[in-house]
Write a protein that holds these residues in place. Structure first.
Motif, PDB file in Angstrom:
ATOM      1  N   LEU A   1      59.524  58.433  22.619  1.00  0.00           N
ATOM      2  CA  LEU A   1      59.427  57.593  21.424  1.00  0.00           C
ATOM      3  C   LEU A   1      58.858  58.397  20.264  1.00  0.00           C
ATOM      4  O   LEU A   1      57.923  59.181  20.428  1.00  0.00           O
ATOM      5  CB  LEU A   1      58.516  56.393  21.684  1.00  0.00           C
ATOM      6  CG  LEU A   1      58.857  55.491  22.850  1.00  0.00           C
ATOM      7  CD1 LEU A   1      57.846  54.361  22.934  1.00  0.00           C
ATOM      8  CD2 LEU A   1      60.263  54.933  22.730  1.00  0.00           C
TER       9      LEU A   1
ATOM     10  N   LEU B   1      61.591  53.493  14.582  1.00  0.00           N
ATOM     11  CA  LEU B   1      61.346  53.826  15.979  1.00  0.00           C
ATOM     12  C   LEU B   1      62.573  54.565  16.494  1.00  0.00           C
ATOM     13  O   LEU B   1      63.689  54.037  16.435  1.00  0.00           O
ATOM     14  CB  LEU B   1      61.115  52.558  16.810  1.00  0.00           C
ATOM     15  CG  LEU B   1      61.069  52.740  18.336  1.00  0.00           C
ATOM     16  CD1 LEU B   1      59.851  53.567  18.740  1.00  0.00           C
ATOM     17  CD2 LEU B   1      61.061  51.396  19.050  1.00  0.00           C
TER      18      LEU B   1
ATOM     19  N   ILE C   1      64.208  56.341  19.803  1.00  0.00           N
ATOM     20  CA  ILE C   1      64.182  56.568  21.247  1.00  0.00           C
ATOM     21  C   ILE C   1      65.185  57.677  21.531  1.00  0.00           C
ATOM     22  O   ILE C   1      66.386  57.519  21.290  1.00  0.00           O
ATOM     23  CB  ILE C   1      64.556  55.305  22.039  1.00  0.00           C
ATOM     24  CG1 ILE C   1      63.638  54.133  21.666  1.00  0.00           C
ATOM     25  CG2 ILE C   1      64.480  55.572  23.541  1.00  0.00           C
ATOM     26  CD1 ILE C   1      64.039  52.812  22.317  1.00  0.00           C
TER      27      ILE C   1
END
Lengths: 109, 113
Positions: free
Chosen positions: A61, A74, A76
């Motif tokens: 992350l 965010l 990933i």
């Protein structure tokens, strides 16, 4: 409203690709957090970034925060099928947190 | 270690019936406690929060009430349920002061029929 708003509402990617979700908010904050929710379950805290931080990492992350634009992202990396879930940002000024409506992420094996 | 228990996991209740959902926290003292509701496919709406025994703050006017009879117990109640009370109810806690995230319970799926 102080609520964060996530973008996109839904995201579908292939396993191994990176997933990026964004959050915008309206007022000043002390910190911003990201949570994950599997279908029909409670939320799990992923990462917290303080208002004086610009980037934070935790495993796969990566969270960024731009207080001048009142936005956060965010990322990933190297997504897995198990990352399939809804992701929420929550903003806090003084006291309580306010959650956005979430991004639904589907990672296709 | 700190844990949070929320029950029941699912509940089907008729319109007009009472409601009592319970949440307890272990492994910490004087936590801030919260009740959230999540409508299908929506974000979380803060319903109530409590910073201490007997101290309840409400975020939105509604058909529900909350109580904190003990330091680590938070109860969500209604005298008469409405259809619009259906949803996914989540209890959460976090430490008083400082900067920390929430720890959520596993949620209660309430269906009012």
């Amino acid at each position: 409203s102080q609520q964060g708003e996530e973008d996109p509402q839904a995201l579908s990617i292939q396993e191994g690709e990176n997933a990026t979700m964004n959050c915008s908010y309206k007022t000043s904050i002390n910190n911003l957090q990201w949570y994950r929710q599997n279908s029909g379950r409670g939320l799990v805290h992923l990462i917290l970034i303080r208002s004086n931080e610009r980037e934070k990492h935790s495993g796969r992350l990566r969270v960024t925060l731009d207080t001048s634009k009142k936005s956060s992202s965010l990322l990933i990396t190297a997504s897995r099928a198990a990352d399939t879930a809804s992701y929420f940002c929550a903003t806090a000024d003084v006291g309580q947190f306010y959650f956005g409506t979430g991004t639904s992420l589907t990672v296709i094996p | 270690s700190q844990t949070i228990h929320q029950w029941p996991a699912t509940l089907v209740q008729p319109v007009g019936s009472p409601l009592s959902l319970e949440c307890t926290v272990e492994g910490t003292s004087n936590p801030n406690l919260y009740w959230y509701r999540q409508a299908a496919g929506r974000g979380l709406q803060l319903l109530f929060y409590s910073v201490g025994i007997g101290q309840i703050s409400s975020e939105v006017p509604q058909n529900l009430s909350a109580s904190r009879p003990q330091d680590r117990q938070f109860i969500l109640s209604s005298k008469k349920l409405l259809l619009s009370d259906s949803g996914f109810y989540l209890c959460a806690w976090r430490t008083t002061g400082g900067v920390s995230g929430y720890t959520f319970g596993s949620g209660t799926r309430l269906t009012v029929v």
